[in-house]
Design an enzyme around this catalytic site. Structure first.
Site, PDB file in Angstrom:
ATOM      1  N   HIS A  27       4.902  12.940  -1.721  1.00 43.07           N
ATOM      2  CA  HIS A  27       4.849  11.630  -0.866  1.00 43.07           C
ATOM      3  C   HIS A  27       5.220  11.364  -0.049  1.00 43.07           C
ATOM      4  O   HIS A  27       6.657  11.514   0.347  1.00 43.07           O
ATOM      5  CB  HIS A  27       5.338  10.067  -2.882  1.00 43.07           C
ATOM      6  CG  HIS A  27       4.807   8.814  -1.934  1.00 43.07           C
ATOM      7  ND1 HIS A  27       3.684   8.708  -1.910  1.00 43.07           N
ATOM      8  CD2 HIS A  27       5.546   8.013  -2.119  1.00 43.07           C
ATOM      9  CE1 HIS A  27       4.170   7.304  -1.624  1.00 43.07           C
ATOM     10  NE2 HIS A  27       5.572   6.672  -1.837  1.00 43.07           N
ATOM     11  N   CYS A  49       2.876   3.718  -6.257  1.00 41.87           N
ATOM     12  CA  CYS A  49       1.918   4.753  -5.016  1.00 41.87           C
ATOM     13  C   CYS A  49       1.666   5.864  -5.778  1.00 41.87           C
ATOM     14  O   CYS A  49       1.121   7.511  -5.576  1.00 41.87           O
ATOM     15  CB  CYS A  49       3.385   4.998  -4.276  1.00 41.87           C
ATOM     16  SG  CYS A  49       3.602   3.902  -3.152  1.00 41.87           S
ATOM     17  N   GLU A  66      -2.648  -0.037  -5.525  1.00 40.00           N
ATOM     18  CA  GLU A  66      -1.594  -1.008  -5.868  1.00 40.00           C
ATOM     19  C   GLU A  66      -2.825  -1.989  -5.495  1.00 40.00           C
ATOM     20  O   GLU A  66      -2.310  -3.110  -5.847  1.00 40.00           O
ATOM     21  CB  GLU A  66      -0.366  -0.692  -6.039  1.00 40.00           C
ATOM     22  CG  GLU A  66      -0.015  -0.777  -4.635  1.00 40.00           C
ATOM     23  CD  GLU A  66       1.214  -0.866  -4.084  1.00 40.00           C
ATOM     24  OE1 GLU A  66       2.015  -1.289  -4.869  1.00 40.00           O
ATOM     25  OE2 GLU A  66       1.368  -1.867  -3.651  1.00 40.00           O
TER      26      GLU A  66
END
Lengths: 348, 130
Positions: free
Chosen positions: A234, A112, A80
């Protein structure tokens, strides 16, 4: 069978501690450290960005598979923080590796999750037989607004994976995606810092999608949490991966090998991919690994890998992720950090 | 603002350290040349420079040219690579007081400068201590 034939990591050597950021904003460092389970985060040098870190991670991945870069048919960077608004990052990476001109290149963006998106496409292109090798990198130099809770976690790092059909170090047994439209975190065009929905980023966003993808892929594969040696989720902060792991029925020991966030911070598109590199660094032939990413907006990609004997031959050919994290660190004060991250407004 | 073409022409050297090696005397030219400066031979083999070496000498730049103003002070050194080629470049991620002649360094891919806030980003090699 298709799978990972090479993997590599890159982590910048600069760090800033939670106490140093909290001191500037009058925040209570112990409560941040306890609440987010964060101690410090990585910071890129002023001459580092998503492109430079992707090149270094991909070079490490090439060292572990010793293929001709000309045989790489796809080069994808998920991030990003692509340095250009218009002009691909992937062309620089493909050129730096010597993979051009017969190569498909694209930049992915999905908060993400962009790194695992590239992995998903590269792996499945290899599966179709259309390309011999596919390279996917998850990399970010993420920015949190000064004083925002994100500033304690937004970090920098990159992980690269080369997929192929021969000399595999981890067979890709399943891939799966779980997606809805959930505006929990965003950045509009021309805005420097992202906005987020505070607690809305928790249950309806991170937990729903990570759980959905993890359960979905385990159902698809006919597997249960106890079938895995390792799992990496994550890692937006230290707490979330352990909490979602517990909700799914995983034990702490399955999560710890890939849990880097307390010393690394949240490397956004590099987060769960870097967790996977740390797991591959310590795994044994036959080990089963589950990786579940999360990207705001929102969705998760999941993969199941089975480690092969070849891991023993290749893992020492490039720097290991824990070594990059623990060795050769350089601690910054907030002023130098603010300069490095271009948070100081100068006369033009 | 300068056009991107000058930088673009140097990409094989800046990104991939592409050089050529004289087929007669083994001299490595970086950037590649048409005639070997040692033996005037015109036949070469493509090669790539080594990615590690040691510092032969260095200095710290405090009054830099315009496009490096934001980076000052910074170290610039001549590094003898493992293949014997001597290469000039910035030495980064280091404290100047700890830099030493003979110190081992490796090459990393970094941003060299940008052509202004709206211009292209120029990438290439720099040295970092091992």
């Amino acid at each position: 069978m298709e799978g990972i034939v090479g993997y590599g990591a890159y982590i910048p050597r600069n760090r800033i501690k939670v106490e140093e950021i909290a001191k500037v904003w009058g925040a209570d460092a112990p409560s941040y450290k306890r609440g987010l389970m964060l101690e410090e985060k990585s910071v890129p040098s002023p001459d580092q960005d998503t492109i430079t870190m992707s090149v270094e991670a991909a070079k490490n991945a090439l060292k572990r598979c010793l293929i001709n870069p000309k045989d790489i048919g796809a080069v994808y960077i998920g991030s990003e923080s692509h340095p250009y608004a218009v002009k691909p990052s992937g062309t620089v990476l493909a050129e730096a590796l010597g993979a051009t001109p017969e190569v498909h290149t694209a930049d992915f963006e999905f908060a993400c999750k962009a790194g695992t998106e590239g992995m998903y496409v590269a792996l499945n292109l290899v599966k179709t037989g259309d390309i011999k090798y596919g390279l996917a990198v998850g990399a970010d130099t993420s920015q949190g607004a000064p004083g925002d809770a994100l500033e304690y976690s937004a970090a920098a790092g990159a992980a690269a994976f080369i997929f192929g059909r021969e000399n595999i170090i981890a067979n890709a047994l399943e891939s799966y995606s779980y997606m809805t439209d959930t505006p929990d975190f965003w950045r509009r065009e021309y805005q420097y810092y992202p906005q987020h929905g505070g607690r809305f980023t928790g249950d309806p966003a991170y937990f729903k999608h990570v759980m959905g993808a993890a359960k979905g892929i385990m159902d698809k594969a006919g597997m249960k949490p106890s079938d895995f040696n390792y799992v990496t989720f994550h890692q937006p902060n230290g707490k979330f991966p352990f909490r979602v792991g517990k909700m799914l029925g995983f034990e702490k020991k399955q999560i710890e090998a890939g849990w880097l966030v307390n010393k690394l911070g949240n490397t956004y598109s590099g987060s769960s991919p870097l967790g996977l590199t740390a797991i591959l660094d310590v795994s044994k032939p036959g080990d089963m690994i589950l990786i579940v990413s999360y990207g705001s907006g929102a969705g998760s990609d999941a993969f199941i890998f089975e480690v092969t004997k070849r891991i023993e031959k290749v893992r020492d050919l490039a720097p290991k992720t824990r070594d990059l994290l623990d060795n050769n660190r350089r601690y910054l004060e907030y002023g130098e950090y603010a300069k490095f991250r271009q948070k100081i407004k100068k006369a033009s | 603002m300068s056009t991107p073409s000058r930088f673009w022409r140097e990409i094989p050297q800046r990104y991939r350290l592409e050089a050529n090696k004289c087929k007669r005397c083994g001299y490595i030219s970086f950037p590649p040349r048409l005639i070997c400066p040692q033996c005037q031979n015109r036949e070469f083999k493509e090669t790539k420079l080594a990615d590690k070496g040691k510092i032969l000498t260095f200095t710290v730049i405090r009054v830099p040219p315009q496009q490096f103003v934001d980076q000052a002070p910074y170290a610039v050194g001549i590094v003898e690579l493992d293949d014997g080629v001597k290469l000039t470049g910035q030495i980064v991620d280091c404290d100047f007081e700890n830099l030493k002649i003979g110190q081992k360094v490796k090459i990393e891919f970094r941003k060299i400068f940008d052509a202004g806030e709206a211009g292209i980003l120029c990438y290439g090699y720099k040295f970092v201590p091992e």
